[in-house]
Design a protein around this motif. Structure first.
Motif, PDB file in Angstrom:
ATOM      1  N   PHE A 133      -8.982   1.689   5.507  1.00 26.57           N
ATOM      2  CA  PHE A 133      -8.240   2.235   4.371  1.00 26.57           C
ATOM      3  C   PHE A 133      -9.058   2.163   3.084  1.00 26.57           C
ATOM      4  O   PHE A 133      -9.003   3.060   2.247  1.00 26.57           O
ATOM      5  N   LYS A 186       1.357   1.508  11.001  1.00 25.83           N
ATOM      6  CA  LYS A 186       2.470   0.797  11.637  1.00 25.83           C
ATOM      7  C   LYS A 186       2.173   0.725  13.122  1.00 25.83           C
ATOM      8  O   LYS A 186       1.987   1.745  13.792  1.00 25.83           O
ATOM      9  N   TYR A 214      -0.313   3.254   5.049  1.00 25.56           N
ATOM     10  CA  TYR A 214      -0.686   2.122   5.897  1.00 25.56           C
ATOM     11  C   TYR A 214      -0.344   2.430   7.351  1.00 25.56           C
ATOM     12  O   TYR A 214       0.400   3.363   7.663  1.00 25.56           O
ATOM     13  N   ASN A 259       0.854  -1.185   0.000  1.00 27.20           N
ATOM     14  CA  ASN A 259       0.000   0.000   0.000  1.00 27.20           C
ATOM     15  C   ASN A 259       0.889   1.233   0.000  1.00 27.20           C
ATOM     16  O   ASN A 259       2.062   1.153   0.389  1.00 27.20           O
ATOM     17  N   LEU A 291      -7.657   7.966   8.194  1.00 20.08           N
ATOM     18  CA  LEU A 291      -7.243   6.592   8.466  1.00 20.08           C
ATOM     19  C   LEU A 291      -7.483   6.212   9.921  1.00 20.08           C
ATOM     20  O   LEU A 291      -7.715   5.047  10.233  1.00 20.08           O
TER      21      LEU A 291
END
Length: 332
Positions: free
Chosen positions: A311, A265, A263, A260, A306
């Motif tokens: 997503f 983490k 994203y 992606n 997000l």
């Protein structure tokens, strides 16, 4: 209890897709490709890996890993693959060789590989180990693993789609160079500092008994080294996932694709606080900027959305981001 192999395999694949576990490691294949003939020296059999699974280990052995950032190895003025003139030659290996000659900073890559090999050998000498068994095994074998990160972003720079035959051939040629140059540096370190203590029992001491294996690992003919090929380290190359390391280096992880362009983490709460970190692919931000879109504005909006939406919902509400993420994979 016995279960159908297909059912077990399906469970493996489903679990790996959902959470990264379990891993699958081909122990027999690894031992066949080991620096030691385990049928002659069973005490050198590999029976485990490090936690990420990329490095096969003998009992009490440890791994010392480093990574070459391939996304820093492309020439700035390179002609992308989709515009590369083939002159009518349809042999993929030859085409990729000609393409990489003008696309890759080979001298820089060689320097980084040689310096990285020396550096990792120094790490072994400077390290302290928790128990005597590990210290003894590491001293006897001096295993290091110089690998890569940024391969997917290198392909973006070169204009090559990940997973195509051209990308496989590029990977083969780059990794062959890294493996063979790291072996050459380890060979020179052996002349300077001495071989690893178990060298006399390794395949490198008798290359003519393992000619195909020796040629693949060193790029040399076994007959030219009938008296042995001295090395400082019994292994020099491996490919780790490098996820956190590659984030620090602002590139893609290991040899894996760009999953992606934005994203989450998830790390320790003492580092990230209450909310997961939001990571952006560097080339995605560059692509936005090159197309007149302010990456800071998109970045702040993406972080906000997000944290509140899946997503997929973010992409559906921002079609320009979906377009850019798809376009990025094809060309810079």
């Amino acid at each position: 209890m016995t279960l159908p192999a297909r059912f077990v395999w399906t469970l493996f694949v489903d679990g790996a897709w959902r959470n990264g576990e379990p891993g699958l490691f081909m122990l027999d294949t690894t031992n066949r490709d080991h620096s030691f003939d385990v049928t002659v020296h069973p005490d050198h059999s590999i029976d485990a890996t490090n936690p990420c699974g990329e490095q096969g280990l003998e009992p009490f052995e440890a791994c010392t890993l480093g990574h070459v950032n391939l996304s820093l190895m492309a020439r700035d003025d390179t002609t992308p693959w989709f515009d590369f003139q083939t002159d009518g030659n349809d042999d993929l290996e030859i085409l990729v060789t000609e393409f990489l000659d003008q696309a890759i900073e080979w001298n820089h890559l060689t320097t980084v590989v040689r310096d990285g090999t020396r550096f990792l050998d120094n790490v072994i000498s400077a390290s302290a180990f928790p128990i005597p068994e590990i210290e003894s095994k590491v001293a006897a074998l001096r295993k290091i693993g110089l690998g890569i990160m940024g391969f997917a972003e290198l392909l973006v720079q070169l204009g090559v789609r990940y997973g195509t035959p051209a990308s496989y051939e590029i990977a083969r040629q780059l990794m062959a160079h890294i493996t063979q140059e790291s072996k050459q540096m380890s060979h020179e370190l052996a002349a300077e500092r001495g071989t690893f203590p178990q060298w006399a029992n390794s395949k490198y001491a008798t290359p003519t008994a393992y000619p195909e294996w020796f040629s693949r690992h060193t790029g040399r003919k076994a007959t030219n080294w009938a008296n042995g090929f001295p090395l400082r380290n019994h292994s020099t190359a491996t490919i780790a996932p490098t996820e956190t390391t590659s984030m620090i280096a602002n590139t893609s992880g290991g040899c894996e694709p760009l999953f992606n362009v934005v994203y989450f983490k998830n790390v320790g709460r003492d580092v990230q606080g209450r909310e997961m970190l939001v990571e952006f692919d560097d080339y995605f931000l560059r692509t936005l900027q090159a197309n007149g879109i302010d990456p800071k504005t998109i970045g702040e909006e993406a972080r906000t959305l997000l944290r509140a939406l899946p997503f997929q919902s973010f992409l559906e509400s921002h079609p320009e981001s979906r377009m850019m993420s798809q376009w990025l994979i094809v060309r810079q």
